[in-house]
Design a protein around this motif. Structure first.
Motif, PDB file in Angstrom:
ATOM      1  N   GLY A 245      11.599  -4.046 -17.739  1.00 53.68           N
ATOM      2  CA  GLY A 245      11.665  -2.918 -18.663  1.00 53.68           C
ATOM      3  C   GLY A 245      13.080  -2.397 -18.846  1.00 53.68           C
ATOM      4  O   GLY A 245      13.444  -1.925 -19.921  1.00 53.68           O
ATOM      5  N   ALA A 246      13.898  -2.482 -17.796  1.00 49.98           N
ATOM      6  CA  ALA A 246      15.268  -1.987 -17.881  1.00 49.98           C
ATOM      7  C   ALA A 246      16.089  -2.800 -18.866  1.00 49.98           C
ATOM      8  O   ALA A 246      16.921  -2.262 -19.608  1.00 49.98           O
ATOM      9  N   CYS A 247      15.864  -4.100 -18.886  1.00 53.18           N
ATOM     10  CA  CYS A 247      16.620  -4.981 -19.783  1.00 53.18           C
ATOM     11  C   CYS A 247      15.843  -5.317 -21.048  1.00 53.18           C
ATOM     12  O   CYS A 247      16.389  -5.939 -21.962  1.00 53.18           O
ATOM     13  N   ALA A 248      14.561  -4.924 -21.088  1.00 51.52           N
ATOM     14  CA  ALA A 248      13.701  -5.195 -22.241  1.00 51.52           C
ATOM     15  C   ALA A 248      13.683  -6.689 -22.557  1.00 51.52           C
ATOM     16  O   ALA A 248      13.878  -7.107 -23.704  1.00 51.52           O
ATOM     17  N   ARG A 249      13.443  -7.509 -21.519  1.00 47.46           N
ATOM     18  CA  ARG A 249      13.423  -8.950 -21.732  1.00 47.46           C
ATOM     19  C   ARG A 249      12.535  -9.634 -20.699  1.00 47.46           C
ATOM     20  O   ARG A 249      12.349  -9.130 -19.587  1.00 47.46           O
ATOM     21  N   GLU A 250      11.959 -10.760 -21.118  1.00 54.21           N
ATOM     22  CA  GLU A 250      11.195 -11.589 -20.199  1.00 54.21           C
ATOM     23  C   GLU A 250      12.145 -12.544 -19.498  1.00 54.21           C
ATOM     24  O   GLU A 250      13.156 -12.957 -20.071  1.00 54.21           O
ATOM     25  N   PHE A 251      11.851 -12.899 -18.251  1.00 57.21           N
ATOM     26  CA  PHE A 251      12.725 -13.787 -17.505  1.00 57.21           C
ATOM     27  C   PHE A 251      11.905 -14.645 -16.557  1.00 57.21           C
ATOM     28  O   PHE A 251      10.761 -14.333 -16.231  1.00 57.21           O
ATOM     29  N   THR A 252      12.509 -15.730 -16.111  1.00 55.56           N
ATOM     30  CA  THR A 252      11.918 -16.607 -15.101  1.00 55.56           C
ATOM     31  C   THR A 252      12.898 -16.726 -13.946  1.00 55.56           C
ATOM     32  O   THR A 252      14.095 -16.934 -14.156  1.00 55.56           O
TER      33      THR A 252
END
Length: 333
Positions: free
Chosen positions: A269-276
């Motif tokens: 949520g802090a970066c507003a991005r999905e990651f692996t």
């Protein structure tokens, strides 16, 4: 290597006047007669929650000390004490010490598997193990070994894992899916205690029944391994789960298995991005740490302070003062 070292450890017992049968019958009473070992009974809080057994060994003390949890079940107490006694023997038996010394990191990983195998060998006669798994290792046969002997569930998992035809695991799971204990075979990566097994197809067994199919075990980091065949069965408030990469003992439809591991995918949520990520998940909330800012659900920016945010209008990475509160649109729009 384990198959050669365990008999060496058992043979050493006879040279110091210890009868393996007496050791199996009353481990605590026999162990304190060896090398002046001190055996303490302690509360559960004095043994780390991550320990796979209910005991600890301190070989740096003089004399050596084993601390065992007093309220563990009799079977688990016996297996745990023998496991730690195995650590002591690793320092006393020259052939074992030399073999471990030649391995990376002094053979720490192998030593854990070795002392598990030693404890299981003392508690479970070889002919009983061979007879139980003559038709192969499945979850029901692991449960049968436990019910027909006085050995702990953990010892039965170790004995079963040694009979697997290919790399894999024999796990003891609690109904919430977390591992109480996981014995491994071959080049399978160790699965620590308390690791949540999240395979969807395991759910019927965790709910008190049986389960069988193809799915992925979960490692301590939360990463999923390559696909394996599995068989699981509920047994008195626990679940025995057998995982194997090839030649399962049960009737399994031949299926090409995906050999690629799967990382942790999450949303920050802090970066507003999905990651692996391949990093371990947070020990508190169970969520992966963001690869950019280090945030998880309970530790915002836990690895690195969050100082910027990406605007959802201009798509620039801007300092936090460029936004009003929690807005994801910068003040210029």
């Amino acid at each position: 290597m384990i198959e050669q070292l365990v008999p060496t450890m058992v043979t050493y017992l006879t040279t110091i006047g210890v009868d393996p049968h007496d050791l199996a019958a009353n481990p605590a009473a026999v162990i304190v007669t060896v090398d002046d070992i001190v055996l303490d009974w302690v509360d559960p809080g004095q043994v780390g929650a991550d320990c796979s057994v209910a005991a600890l060994y301190s070989g740096t003390e003089v004399p050596p000390r084993i601390s065992a949890v007093r309220d563990a079940s009799p079977g688990r107490r016996a297996f745990s004490v023998l496991h730690e006694f195995g650590h002591h023997l690793c320092t006393q038996v020259d052939e074992v010490a030399d073999a471990l010394w030649d391995l990376p990191e002094g053979g720490r990983g192998l030593e854990e598997d070795l002392v598990d195998a030693f404890a299981a060998a003392i508690l479970l006669p070889a002919d009983t193990v061979w007879a139980t798994f003559a038709a192969g290792v499945d979850a029901a046969s692991v449960g049968r070994l436990w019910r027909t002997t006085s050995a702990s569930r953990e010892a039965c998992c170790v004995a079963a894992a040694q009979q697997l035809p290919a790399p894999g695991y024999v796990m003891l799971l609690r109904p919430d899916g977390r591992s109480q204990f996981a014995a491994r075979h071959g080049d399978a990566i160790a699965v620590p205690r308390e690791t949540a097994q999240t395979a969807t197809k395991l759910r019927p067994a965790l709910n008190g029944g049986t389960a069988r199919g193809v799915d992925r075990p979960t490692l301590g980091s939360g990463v999923h391994t390559a696909e394996m065949y599995f068989d699981a069965i509920a047994a008195d408030s626990y679940v025995f789960a057998v995982w194997v990469t090839d030649s399962p003992a049960w009737d399994a439809l031949p299926a090409p298995l995906d050999s690629r591991p799967v990382g942790n995918t999450a949303y920050c949520g802090a970066c507003a991005r999905e990651f692996t990520t391949w990093r371990a998940a947070c020990r508190h909330c169970g969520e992966p740490h963001c690869i950019r800012c280090g945030a998880c659900e309970c530790e915002p920016g836990g690895l690195r302070p969050v100082t910027t945010r990406r605007c959802d209008r201009c798509f620039q990475e801007l300092p936090l003062p460029a936004f009003n509160g929690d807005s994801t649109t910068c003040n210029d729009h």
